[in-house]
Each structure stands twice: as structure tokens, then as C-alpha cells.
Scaffold this active site. Structure first.
Site, short mmCIF file in Angstrom:
data_model
loop_
_atom_site.label_atom_id
_atom_site.label_comp_id
_atom_site.label_asym_id
_atom_site.label_seq_id
_atom_site.Cartn_x
_atom_site.Cartn_y
_atom_site.Cartn_z
N ASN A 12 0.86 -1.18 0.00
CA ASN A 12 0.00 0.00 0.00
C ASN A 12 0.90 1.23 0.00
O ASN A 12 1.47 1.60 1.02
CB ASN A 12 -0.90 -0.02 1.24
CG ASN A 12 -1.77 1.23 1.33
OD1 ASN A 12 -1.91 1.98 0.38
ND2 ASN A 12 -2.36 1.45 2.50
N TRP A 13 1.01 1.87 -1.17
CA TRP A 13 1.93 3.00 -1.30
C TRP A 13 1.39 4.28 -0.68
O TRP A 13 2.11 5.25 -0.54
CB TRP A 13 2.23 3.25 -2.77
CG TRP A 13 2.96 2.13 -3.46
CD1 TRP A 13 3.30 0.90 -2.95
CD2 TRP A 13 3.44 2.13 -4.81
NE1 TRP A 13 3.95 0.15 -3.88
CE2 TRP A 13 4.05 0.88 -5.05
CE3 TRP A 13 3.42 3.07 -5.84
CZ2 TRP A 13 4.64 0.54 -6.27
CZ3 TRP A 13 3.98 2.73 -7.06
CH2 TRP A 13 4.60 1.49 -7.27
N LYS A 14 0.11 4.27 -0.33
CA LYS A 14 -0.55 5.45 0.25
C LYS A 14 -0.33 6.67 -0.65
O LYS A 14 -0.29 6.53 -1.88
CB LYS A 14 -0.08 5.66 1.69
CG LYS A 14 -0.29 4.41 2.56
CD LYS A 14 -0.08 4.66 4.01
CE LYS A 14 -0.32 3.37 4.80
NZ LYS A 14 -0.22 3.57 6.25
N HIS A 101 -9.62 1.21 5.23
CA HIS A 101 -8.36 1.43 5.93
C HIS A 101 -8.59 2.42 7.07
O HIS A 101 -9.40 3.33 6.97
CB HIS A 101 -7.30 1.96 4.96
CG HIS A 101 -5.91 1.94 5.51
ND1 HIS A 101 -5.45 2.88 6.41
CD2 HIS A 101 -4.88 1.08 5.30
CE1 HIS A 101 -4.19 2.60 6.72
NE2 HIS A 101 -3.82 1.52 6.07
N GLU A 103 -7.01 4.86 8.06
CA GLU A 103 -6.80 6.26 7.68
C GLU A 103 -8.03 6.82 6.98
O GLU A 103 -8.28 8.03 7.05
CB GLU A 103 -5.55 6.37 6.81
CG GLU A 103 -4.27 6.11 7.61
CD GLU A 103 -3.08 5.70 6.78
OE1 GLU A 103 -2.04 5.39 7.38
OE2 GLU A 103 -3.18 5.67 5.52
N GLU A 171 -5.44 -4.67 10.77
CA GLU A 171 -4.44 -3.64 10.98
C GLU A 171 -4.72 -2.93 12.31
O GLU A 171 -5.56 -2.02 12.36
CB GLU A 171 -4.48 -2.61 9.86
CG GLU A 171 -3.91 -3.09 8.54
CD GLU A 171 -3.48 -1.92 7.68
OE1 GLU A 171 -2.33 -1.90 7.24
OE2 GLU A 171 -4.29 -1.01 7.46
N GLY A 177 2.33 2.61 10.98
CA GLY A 177 3.28 3.70 10.82
C GLY A 177 3.95 4.15 12.09
O GLY A 177 4.63 5.17 12.11
N SER A 217 3.22 -2.08 10.57
CA SER A 217 4.68 -2.10 10.78
C SER A 217 5.30 -3.46 10.54
O SER A 217 6.26 -3.85 11.20
CB SER A 217 5.03 -1.59 12.19
OG SER A 217 4.65 -0.24 12.35
N GLY A 238 2.86 -1.05 4.43
CA GLY A 238 2.85 0.38 4.16
C GLY A 238 4.24 0.90 3.86
O GLY A 238 4.73 0.81 2.74
N GLY A 239 4.90 1.44 4.88
CA GLY A 239 6.21 2.07 4.68
C GLY A 239 7.23 1.18 4.00
O GLY A 239 7.96 1.63 3.11
#
Length: 255
Positions: A12-14, A101, A103, A171, A177, A217, A238-239
Site C-alpha cells: 500500500n503505497w498510500k 483502511h 486512515e 491492521e 506507521g 509495521s 505500508g512504509g
């Protein structure tokens, strides 16, 4: 042992990457994924921002790497300035769409019932919905994790969901994050609860076959232990997904 579910690693590149960044990243992933694809080890899915869907699809279309979107609108077409609908995402080459998600739930006030409608529209377009659920740090501290998860499944997962059109992503909000991560045992406990609750809602066969992935994470250092658990079928990354080497290292941890 029951059904052998195939592992799925999702990037997930966000809201990250411009065109050149995306080209470099996805080419790096393709190069690193050659052994994974050759060994038929697991499935790989990348979810770039809307602006990069066509760019990425042009690069991966001849590989076995799949394309997904990070969200979809609740309806298909019409006077909805700035929104993107499921049929458009399918037309851009997507096979999966992330919905719910944390977010989106937090930043945009999306409730479970709204997310359920998004999942339905994704299904109607012939794509798989990756439905995200997870508890806050306070809910966890108050011992409410399983209750929150059950409530979110009830509200977010359509009755028409099955193992072919739906993936569940657990999640924990407190781990997204932050560098914090659930222990493998804790994550497995929640995944086991999710599978049991899905069985009560959609039936034992669906629950047994449905892919349930972990996000929060996940990185190369902890992926192996997490992915070795019986009920953890992959990761929503994610990251670490913004570094091709890290993303591939996580995928190589899948057994």
C-alpha cells in the site's frame, strides 16, 4: 491441516511516489520477484495512488504482479466531482481494492456501514475487496480488541462476501506507521478470532478458505515470524512497500 491458503503480500503505497519514483520502484520489485514468481511462492499486489495506476499497470501487465487501488467510491459514475468509481479502477487494470483502511475511517469519518457499501460496489465490478479492520490503542488497553473486531466485521463485511471476492486485513491502528507491532502470538490470536467470527457469519467453508492478512509495521525483521502463524495469510505493507528490496524481503519470508 485443512485448506492451504496462498500467501498474499500487498504493498500500500498510500499518498507517495511521483511517476519516476513509481517506475523505479515497480521495476525493482519485478526484478526482485523473479525467484518468488518462478517458485510460485506467494502472490504480490501493489496499490499505488490513482495517478499512477496506468503507469504501473503498463509495467506489470506482462508479469504476475497484480494491481490494486487504495479506495473506491460508494457508487459507479455520476456527478461526484473528485471521486473514482470501481468500474474506472477495473478499467485501469485493478483486480483488488482496499476499503476501510483506518486512515479512511479516521481522516474521512468512514463508518463500517459505508465501507460495506464500498465492498459491495467493488464486488459488483468483479474485483476483490480488501476490507480493513483494527482496534485503537485505547480499545486494546481496555481489553476490547475482539469485541471491536467482531463489530467491524458485522458492519463492514457484506453477507455476499466469500473467499473469492473478499480478503480481510487486520491492521491494529496503534501499529500503523508507528514502528510498534503486535507480537506474532497476539496477531495470531486476533486472526484466529477473525476466522472464527467469519465462520459464524458466512460459514465454515468460507472462513477456512478466506485470506486474512496482517498490517501494521510489518518489515523484513519481523515478517518471517508473523507469516509463519497458522491464520496469518500475508501482509498489508505500508512504509516498507516503498522500498523494493524490503518489499521483496518480506515476500521471501512467506512459507
Amino acid at each position: 491441516m485443512g485448506v492451504k491458503r496462498r500467501k498474499l503480500i500487498v504493498g500500500n503505497w498510500k499518498m507517495n511516489c511521483l511517476r519516476d519514483d513509481a517506475i523505479n520502484l515497480v521495476n525493482n520489485i519485478i526484478d526482485g520477484a523473479k525467484d518468488i514468481i518462478k517458485d510460485n511462492k506467494c502472490d504480490l499486489l501493489v496499490c499505488p495512488p490513482y495517478t499512477l495506476l496506468h503507469v504501473v499497470n503498463d509495467i506489470i501487465k506482462d508479469s504476475k504482479i497484480m494491481l490494486g487501488a487504495q479506495d473506491s467510491d460508494i457508487v459507479n459514475f455520476g456527478a461526484h466531482t473528485g471521486d473514482i468509481c470501481a468500474e474506472m479502477l477495473k478499467d485501469a487494470g485493478c483486480s483488488h481494492v482496499i476499503v476501510g483502511h483506518s486512515e479512511r475511517r479516521t481522516d474521512h469519518g468512514e463508518c463500517s456501514e459505508f465501507i460495506c457499501e464500498k465492498a459491495k460496489i467493488v464486488h459488483s465490478a468483479g474485483m476483490k475487496a480488501i476490507i480493513c479492520i483494527g482496534e485503537s490503542e485505547k480499545e486494546r488497553a481496555d481489553g476490547m480488541t475482539m469485541a471491536v473486531i467482531s463489530t467491524q466485521i458485522d458492519g463492514s463485511v457484506p453477507d455476499s462476501a466469500d473467499a473469492e471476492n473478499t480478503i480481510i486485513a487486520y491492521e491494529p491502528i496503534w501499529a500503523i506507521g508507528t514502528g510498534k507491532v503486535a507480537t506474532a502470538d497476539d496477531a495470531e490470536d486476533v486472526h484466529d478470532h477473525i476466522r472464527s467470527y467469519i465462520a459464524s457469519k458466512l460459514g465454515h467453508q468460507t472462513a477456512t478458505e478466506m485470506i486474512i492478512i496482517y498490517g501494521g509495521s510489518m518489515k523484513p525483521e519481523n515478517a518471517g515470524e508473523l507469516l509463519s502463524q497458522d491464520n496469518i495469510d500475508g501482509g498489508l505493507i505500508g512504509g516498507a512497500a516503498l522500498d523494493g528490496n524490503n518489499f521483496i524481503a518480506i515476500a521471501k519470508s512467506a512459507k
